[in-house]
Design a protein around this motif. Structure first.
Motif, PDB file in Angstrom:
ATOM      1  N   LEU B  25      -7.669  44.986  52.017  1.00  0.00           N
ATOM      2  CA  LEU B  25      -8.624  46.076  51.769  1.00  0.00           C
ATOM      3  C   LEU B  25      -9.681  46.130  52.872  1.00  0.00           C
ATOM      4  CD1 LEU B  25      -8.936  45.594  47.899  1.00  0.00           C
ATOM      5  CD2 LEU B  25      -8.281  47.749  48.992  1.00  0.00           C
ATOM      6  N   GLU B  26     -10.180  44.967  53.286  1.00  0.00           N
ATOM      7  CA  GLU B  26     -11.170  44.925  54.388  1.00  0.00           C
ATOM      8  C   GLU B  26     -10.566  45.452  55.686  1.00  0.00           C
ATOM      9  OE1 GLU B  26     -14.476  43.905  54.551  1.00  0.00           O
ATOM     10  OE2 GLU B  26     -14.404  43.745  52.361  1.00  0.00           O
ATOM     11  N   GLU B  27      -9.364  44.993  56.001  1.00  0.00           N
ATOM     12  CA  GLU B  27      -8.724  45.412  57.259  1.00  0.00           C
ATOM     13  C   GLU B  27      -8.487  46.921  57.285  1.00  0.00           C
ATOM     14  OE1 GLU B  27      -7.819  43.652  60.004  1.00  0.00           O
ATOM     15  OE2 GLU B  27      -8.499  41.693  59.275  1.00  0.00           O
ATOM     16  N   LYS B  28      -8.210  47.509  56.116  1.00  0.00           N
ATOM     17  CA  LYS B  28      -7.966  48.952  56.040  1.00  0.00           C
ATOM     18  C   LYS B  28      -9.262  49.732  55.844  1.00  0.00           C
ATOM     19  CE  LYS B  28      -4.473  50.181  56.685  1.00  0.00           C
ATOM     20  NZ  LYS B  28      -3.822  50.244  58.051  1.00  0.00           N
ATOM     21  N   LYS B  29     -10.396  49.075  56.003  1.00  0.00           N
ATOM     22  CA  LYS B  29     -11.722  49.720  55.847  1.00  0.00           C
ATOM     23  C   LYS B  29     -11.869  50.359  54.471  1.00  0.00           C
ATOM     24  CE  LYS B  29     -13.042  48.780  60.124  1.00  0.00           C
ATOM     25  NZ  LYS B  29     -13.057  47.302  59.934  1.00  0.00           N
ATOM     26  N   LEU B  30     -11.331  49.683  53.476  1.00  0.00           N
ATOM     27  CA  LEU B  30     -11.449  50.179  52.102  1.00  0.00           C
ATOM     28  C   LEU B  30     -12.503  49.381  51.337  1.00  0.00           C
ATOM     29  CD1 LEU B  30      -7.639  50.765  51.551  1.00  0.00           C
ATOM     30  CD2 LEU B  30      -9.392  52.557  51.461  1.00  0.00           C
ATOM     31  N   ASN B  72      -7.243  48.750  60.614  1.00  0.00           N
ATOM     32  CA  ASN B  72      -6.262  48.107  61.492  1.00  0.00           C
ATOM     33  C   ASN B  72      -4.840  48.336  61.005  1.00  0.00           C
ATOM     34  OD1 ASN B  72      -8.122  46.986  63.316  1.00  0.00           O
ATOM     35  ND2 ASN B  72      -8.599  45.360  61.828  1.00  0.00           N
ATOM     36  N   LYS B  73      -3.957  48.555  61.965  1.00  0.00           N
ATOM     37  CA  LYS B  73      -2.530  48.716  61.678  1.00  0.00           C
ATOM     38  C   LYS B  73      -1.972  47.327  61.356  1.00  0.00           C
ATOM     39  CE  LYS B  73       1.425  50.630  64.156  1.00  0.00           C
ATOM     40  NZ  LYS B  73       1.807  51.581  63.089  1.00  0.00           N
ATOM     41  N   LEU B  74      -1.331  47.153  60.209  1.00  0.00           N
ATOM     42  CA  LEU B  74      -0.937  45.802  59.786  1.00  0.00           C
ATOM     43  C   LEU B  74       0.579  45.570  59.797  1.00  0.00           C
ATOM     44  CD1 LEU B  74      -3.517  45.284  56.887  1.00  0.00           C
ATOM     45  CD2 LEU B  74      -3.699  44.511  59.260  1.00  0.00           C
ATOM     46  N   ILE B  75       1.348  46.618  60.128  1.00  0.00           N
ATOM     47  CA  ILE B  75       2.793  46.434  60.333  1.00  0.00           C
ATOM     48  C   ILE B  75       3.103  46.901  61.758  1.00  0.00           C
ATOM     49  CG2 ILE B  75       5.134  47.051  59.608  1.00  0.00           C
ATOM     50  CD1 ILE B  75       4.133  47.501  56.790  1.00  0.00           C
TER      51      ILE B  75
END
Lengths: 211, 211
Positions: B25-30, B72-75
């Motif tokens: 959730l943090e990485e996706k700015k959620l 951030n793109k995670l895949i």
């Protein structure tokens, strides 16, 4: 088909993890890959060019992502179906663990560490898990798949269900699972990958018959 | 951030499955989702609108797919990194199982079914698994992540590694894992989600110190 030439699979017949990858390859129209049957081993070794994936769920996710527009789409776009798809797909791995803990108890546990109480608990946990899935199928439309159209959730879960019936699961105790099983067993991707030794000896086992 | 308002998470502090979802959730700015701490429970209950995901890996995959272009793109896109990412991500679940089988042995196994031989075997299996990861980190570039840039593989595996050190894993025995741990613990998404009770009592346990 030409893409499939750079792929290979070492597989074990009837092993749910291997079967998942084979179903996914069929659904993505990736027929013609090299393959080698290694008896009844548990884990697939899938290779695409230089990349090796021996985690079946990882291999299925990779194939869908690399070949999105080829064959059948296996991850739904709608948020509702996509959420359900990922949930059921990952829950399918718990089902595999619980099946294995019953079917392979004597394989996993050395003789002097075995307990009837553990066998009983594992069987109860498996029955509870199977009841959950029976409930999931109650809520989907009649004759339907786990999350809308056929998806990775089905590719990953179906081999477990087929395995459970092969090991004697009662059609009478789990009617929804039995219906799901008969619906999917006639799907081309599943017929094409049916474990050859199950065809040769259709008679299964009865470990799960009283569950 | 407004999307996050329709999200909620029931979580347990320090539980690797919950922590994975929080990092993602943090990485996706959620940021800004509703959350409720339920003590040290094991499984997250993540909700997005009406969709519930209580399988952590499923929730992480869902978030990345629904919010591809946010944060951030995670895949990774490249087939090589993507194959490695899915492989490590799924292997991370085996690491979780092996950690749990040692740390929670007495929780999982009733008193009269416990055996020293089983404890020993579980510890050996965990040590072998950790050596595998030590090896994986040997082959990635210095100061690097599991599959290229930070990815879902790290979101899923890191909480296990942090957990292992919290339970006494020796920095001397696993220098690459220790380096990976120090690199990632300072990443903003991980600092922001650090288990509050680990901050309150930085002293961990020593169950794994001789491993």
């Amino acid at each position: 088909v030409s893409m499939a030439k750079s792929m290979s699979l070492l597989w074990g017949a009837g092993s749910p993890p291997c079967w998942r990858v084979m179903i996914t390859l069929e659904e993505k129209k990736l027929q013609g890959y090299k393959h080698k049957l290694l008896g009844q081993v548990g884990l697939p070794a899938f290779k695409h060019g230089d990349y090796i994936l021996n985690e079946s769920t990882g291999a299925c996710l990779y194939l869908e992502n690399q070949f999105k527009s080829q064959g059948n789409k296996l991850i739904p776009d709608s948020p509702a179906e996509q959420a359900l798809m990922y949930q059921r797909m990952m829950e399918g791995l718990t089902l595999t663990d619980k099946l294995n803990s019953v079917i392979y108890y004597e394989w996993f546990v050395p003789e002097d560490e075995r307990h009837d109480s553990a066998v009983k608990r594992n069987r109860e946990a498996l029955a509870a898990e199977l009841k959950l899935w029976e409930g999931y199928l109650q809520t989907v439309a009649a004759g339907s798949y786990l999350a809308g159209a056929f998806s990775l959730a089905d590719a990953i879960v179906f081999p477990n269900i087929a395995y459970a019936f092969r090991f004697g699961l009662s059609v009478g105790h789990y009617p929804k699972l039995a219906k799901y099983y008969s619906l999917l067993r006639n799907r081309p991707s599943i017929k094409a990958t049916w474990p050859p030794h199950w065809l040769a000896s259709p008679q299964g086992f009865d470990i799960l018959k009283d569950l």
